[in-house]
Scaffold this motif. Structure first.
Motif, PDB file in Angstrom:
ATOM      1  N   ALA A   1       0.741  -1.625  -0.082  1.00  0.00           N
ATOM      2  CA  ALA A   1      -0.075  -0.007  -0.010  1.00  0.00           C
ATOM      3  C   ALA A   1       1.041   1.044   0.321  1.00  0.00           C
ATOM      4  O   ALA A   1       0.452   2.582  -0.619  1.00  0.00           O
ATOM      5  CB  ALA A   1      -1.422   0.235   1.346  1.00  0.00           C
ATOM      6  N   ASP A   2       2.262   1.071   0.936  1.00  0.00           N
ATOM      7  CA  ASP A   2       2.634   2.626   0.836  1.00  0.00           C
ATOM      8  C   ASP A   2       3.913   3.055  -0.197  1.00  0.00           C
ATOM      9  O   ASP A   2       5.038   4.268  -0.048  1.00  0.00           O
ATOM     10  CB  ASP A   2       3.570   2.590   2.327  1.00  0.00           C
ATOM     11  N   TRP A   3       4.269   1.822  -1.001  1.00  0.00           N
ATOM     12  CA  TRP A   3       4.726   1.925  -2.176  1.00  0.00           C
ATOM     13  C   TRP A   3       4.163   2.804  -3.181  1.00  0.00           C
ATOM     14  O   TRP A   3       3.438   2.441  -3.633  1.00  0.00           O
ATOM     15  CB  TRP A   3       5.180   0.636  -2.422  1.00  0.00           C
ATOM     16  N   PRO A   4       4.892   3.999  -3.249  1.00  0.00           N
ATOM     17  CA  PRO A   4       4.413   5.160  -3.782  1.00  0.00           C
ATOM     18  C   PRO A   4       4.590   4.150  -5.449  1.00  0.00           C
ATOM     19  O   PRO A   4       5.627   3.911  -6.091  1.00  0.00           O
ATOM     20  CB  PRO A   4       5.335   6.507  -4.154  1.00  0.00           C
ATOM     21  N   ARG A   5       3.685   4.843  -6.481  1.00  0.00           N
ATOM     22  CA  ARG A   5       2.980   4.662  -7.593  1.00  0.00           C
ATOM     23  C   ARG A   5       4.264   5.448  -8.189  1.00  0.00           C
ATOM     24  O   ARG A   5       4.367   5.066  -9.443  1.00  0.00           O
ATOM     25  CB  ARG A   5       1.359   4.878  -8.048  1.00  0.00           C
ATOM     26  N   GLU A   6       4.204   6.547  -8.009  1.00  0.00           N
ATOM     27  CA  GLU A   6       5.302   7.249  -8.726  1.00  0.00           C
ATOM     28  C   GLU A   6       6.903   6.460  -8.891  1.00  0.00           C
ATOM     29  O   GLU A   6       7.308   6.793  -9.465  1.00  0.00           O
ATOM     30  CB  GLU A   6       5.861   8.020  -8.219  1.00  0.00           C
ATOM     31  N   ASP A   7       6.432   5.465  -8.406  1.00  0.00           N
ATOM     32  CA  ASP A   7       8.050   4.641  -7.826  1.00  0.00           C
ATOM     33  C   ASP A   7       7.587   2.319  -8.691  1.00  0.00           C
ATOM     34  O   ASP A   7       8.184   2.295  -8.240  1.00  0.00           O
ATOM     35  CB  ASP A   7       9.433   4.478  -6.971  1.00  0.00           C
ATOM     36  N   ILE A   8       6.705   2.833  -8.826  1.00  0.00           N
ATOM     37  CA  ILE A   8       6.090   0.803  -9.416  1.00  0.00           C
ATOM     38  C   ILE A   8       6.821   0.417  -9.920  1.00  0.00           C
ATOM     39  O   ILE A   8       6.917  -0.938  -9.895  1.00  0.00           O
ATOM     40  CB  ILE A   8       4.696   1.165 -10.015  1.00  0.00           C
ATOM     41  N   ALA A   9       7.936   0.843 -10.543  1.00  0.00           N
ATOM     42  CA  ALA A   9       9.092   0.121 -11.388  1.00  0.00           C
ATOM     43  C   ALA A   9      10.286  -0.419 -10.177  1.00  0.00           C
ATOM     44  O   ALA A   9      10.680  -1.524 -10.079  1.00  0.00           O
ATOM     45  CB  ALA A   9       9.692   1.386 -11.977  1.00  0.00           C
ATOM     46  N   GLY A  10      10.273   0.203  -9.292  1.00  0.00           N
ATOM     47  CA  GLY A  10      10.727  -0.027  -8.193  1.00  0.00           C
ATOM     48  C   GLY A  10      10.543  -1.402  -6.629  1.00  0.00           C
ATOM     49  O   GLY A  10      10.936  -1.662  -6.743  1.00  0.00           O
TER      50      GLY A  10
ATOM     51  N   LYS B   1      16.910  -1.042 -17.166  1.00  0.00           N
ATOM     52  CA  LYS B   1      16.991  -0.153 -16.168  1.00  0.00           C
ATOM     53  C   LYS B   1      16.764   1.617 -16.885  1.00  0.00           C
ATOM     54  O   LYS B   1      15.864   1.949 -15.697  1.00  0.00           O
ATOM     55  CB  LYS B   1      17.838   0.291 -14.662  1.00  0.00           C
ATOM     56  N   LYS B   2      17.332   1.570 -17.583  1.00  0.00           N
ATOM     57  CA  LYS B   2      17.135   3.027 -18.531  1.00  0.00           C
ATOM     58  C   LYS B   2      15.867   3.320 -18.434  1.00  0.00           C
ATOM     59  O   LYS B   2      14.898   4.356 -18.753  1.00  0.00           O
ATOM     60  CB  LYS B   2      17.939   3.056 -19.771  1.00  0.00           C
ATOM     61  N   ASP B   3      15.386   2.180 -19.915  1.00  0.00           N
ATOM     62  CA  ASP B   3      13.591   2.338 -19.767  1.00  0.00           C
ATOM     63  C   ASP B   3      13.010   2.314 -19.176  1.00  0.00           C
ATOM     64  O   ASP B   3      12.179   2.435 -19.565  1.00  0.00           O
ATOM     65  CB  ASP B   3      14.022   0.873 -21.280  1.00  0.00           C
ATOM     66  N   GLN B   4      12.900   1.061 -18.355  1.00  0.00           N
ATOM     67  CA  GLN B   4      12.631   1.594 -17.137  1.00  0.00           C
ATOM     68  C   GLN B   4      12.190   2.630 -16.093  1.00  0.00           C
ATOM     69  O   GLN B   4      10.950   3.178 -16.226  1.00  0.00           O
ATOM     70  CB  GLN B   4      12.767   0.250 -16.361  1.00  0.00           C
ATOM     71  N   ALA B   5      13.299   3.083 -16.373  1.00  0.00           N
ATOM     72  CA  ALA B   5      13.190   4.809 -15.931  1.00  0.00           C
ATOM     73  C   ALA B   5      12.383   5.927 -16.905  1.00  0.00           C
ATOM     74  O   ALA B   5      11.658   6.359 -16.296  1.00  0.00           O
ATOM     75  CB  ALA B   5      14.027   5.605 -15.982  1.00  0.00           C
ATOM     76  N   ILE B   6      12.800   5.612 -18.184  1.00  0.00           N
ATOM     77  CA  ILE B   6      12.038   6.527 -19.359  1.00  0.00           C
ATOM     78  C   ILE B   6      10.078   6.304 -18.654  1.00  0.00           C
ATOM     79  O   ILE B   6       9.761   6.649 -18.948  1.00  0.00           O
ATOM     80  CB  ILE B   6      12.517   6.354 -20.034  1.00  0.00           C
TER      81      ILE B   6
ATOM     82  N   GLN C   1       8.647   4.720 -16.600  1.00  0.00           N
ATOM     83  CA  GLN C   1       8.124   5.182 -15.123  1.00  0.00           C
ATOM     84  C   GLN C   1       7.968   6.832 -14.925  1.00  0.00           C
ATOM     85  O   GLN C   1       6.842   7.583 -15.054  1.00  0.00           O
ATOM     86  CB  GLN C   1       8.758   4.737 -13.884  1.00  0.00           C
ATOM     87  N   GLU C   2       8.058   7.833 -16.172  1.00  0.00           N
ATOM     88  CA  GLU C   2       8.903   8.917 -16.101  1.00  0.00           C
ATOM     89  C   GLU C   2       7.210   9.322 -17.123  1.00  0.00           C
ATOM     90  O   GLU C   2       6.497  10.664 -17.210  1.00  0.00           O
ATOM     91  CB  GLU C   2      10.048   9.696 -16.406  1.00  0.00           C
ATOM     92  N   ALA C   3       7.386   9.063 -17.724  1.00  0.00           N
ATOM     93  CA  ALA C   3       6.249   8.952 -18.892  1.00  0.00           C
ATOM     94  C   ALA C   3       4.380   9.037 -18.090  1.00  0.00           C
ATOM     95  O   ALA C   3       4.180   9.629 -18.618  1.00  0.00           O
ATOM     96  CB  ALA C   3       5.996   8.163 -20.085  1.00  0.00           C
ATOM     97  N   PHE C   4       5.132   7.469 -17.781  1.00  0.00           N
ATOM     98  CA  PHE C   4       3.415   7.382 -16.620  1.00  0.00           C
ATOM     99  C   PHE C   4       3.292   8.248 -15.983  1.00  0.00           C
ATOM    100  O   PHE C   4       2.093   9.305 -15.465  1.00  0.00           O
ATOM    101  CB  PHE C   4       3.697   6.026 -15.614  1.00  0.00           C
ATOM    102  N   ASN C   5       4.671   9.066 -14.811  1.00  0.00           N
ATOM    103  CA  ASN C   5       4.463   9.624 -13.750  1.00  0.00           C
ATOM    104  C   ASN C   5       3.566  11.277 -14.649  1.00  0.00           C
ATOM    105  O   ASN C   5       2.957  11.870 -13.938  1.00  0.00           O
ATOM    106  CB  ASN C   5       5.434  10.388 -13.284  1.00  0.00           C
TER     107      ASN C   5
END
Length: 222
Positions: free
Chosen positions: A128-137, A189-194, A196-200
């Motif tokens: 619950a507490d893991w932020p959606r802004e870092d769901i990739a994490g 990891k680079k792709d995952q960050a991209i 995540q940023e797009a979804f954010n």
């Protein structure tokens, strides 16, 4: 980058209207609901995703009452303390799927879940507490802690529990490629960050749940 409003409008037209598109959206639970789910229910669904991978889901679902019995109701502490003899007995149990690798993964995952509960207070709080802004994490953390939750297994498990997040299905990846957000299979990891940023950015623009954005992208390619 193209706005989510534009993507949504195009997809709604393809889907037969906004109401038809809305009907495709998954159920998302609030944080307090996720916290209230007991560890054994998380563990049961996690294990179901693992055992059903590559198999007919309906067939596995039909056997699941036997799995619940064989794995002590998926109470993590009970499964974690199963012995080698207990594991050998499961391989003799014709009521379940006798896959040694998945049975051993379940044994390992019980101990991993206990460690999460020790660290976060409860598995529900961890989710619950893991932020959606870092769901990739969170996806990466599940892969690191638990066995056989790599690829989309972890994301599908969380989706079934009601956690908001995207899933990089073939259709979603295709949409992200075609929209010029990212290229290729999106596994680095680079792709995952991209991604995540797009979804954010789309979430910030629209306030739509990440799961809705993900499902809309999947339908956009149709």
């Amino acid at each position: 980058m193209i706005s989510f409003k534009e993507i949504q409008a195009t997809t709604a037209e393809k889907a037969g209207g906004a109401a038809a598109l809305e009907a495709r959206m998954p159920e998302i639970k609030q944080a307090d609901e996720l916290r209230s789910i007991s560890a054994d229910r998380y563990f049961s669904e996690m294990s179901f995703r693992i055992f059903s991978s590559g198999l007919n889901t309906a067939m596995v679902k039909g056997k699941w009452p036997a799995f619940e019995d064989a794995f002590h109701g998926f109470i993590p502490a009970k499964v974690a303390f199963m012995s080698e003899d207990d594991i050998a007995s499961l391989m003799e149990n014709g009521a379940i799927i006798r896959h040694l690798g998945k049975i051993r993964a379940t044994h390992h995952n019980a101990a991993a879940m206990l460690e999460v509960e020790k660290q976060y207070g409860s598995f529900g709080a961890y989710v619950a507490d893991w932020p959606r802004e870092d769901i990739a994490g969170l996806y990466a953390d599940l892969t690191k802690r638990f066995k056989q939750l790599g690829g989309n297994s972890g994301p599908y498990f969380l989706r079934m529990m009601g956690k908001d997040g995207y899933i990089l299905t073939k259709d979603v990846i295709s949409a992200l490629n075609q929209l010029g957000v990212a290229e290729g299979k999106l596994t680095s990891k680079k792709d995952q960050a991209i991604v995540q940023e797009a979804f954010n950015r789309w979430h910030a623009e629209s306030n739509a749940p990440y799961a809705y954005i993900s499902r809309t992208l999947a339908a956009w390619t149709g």
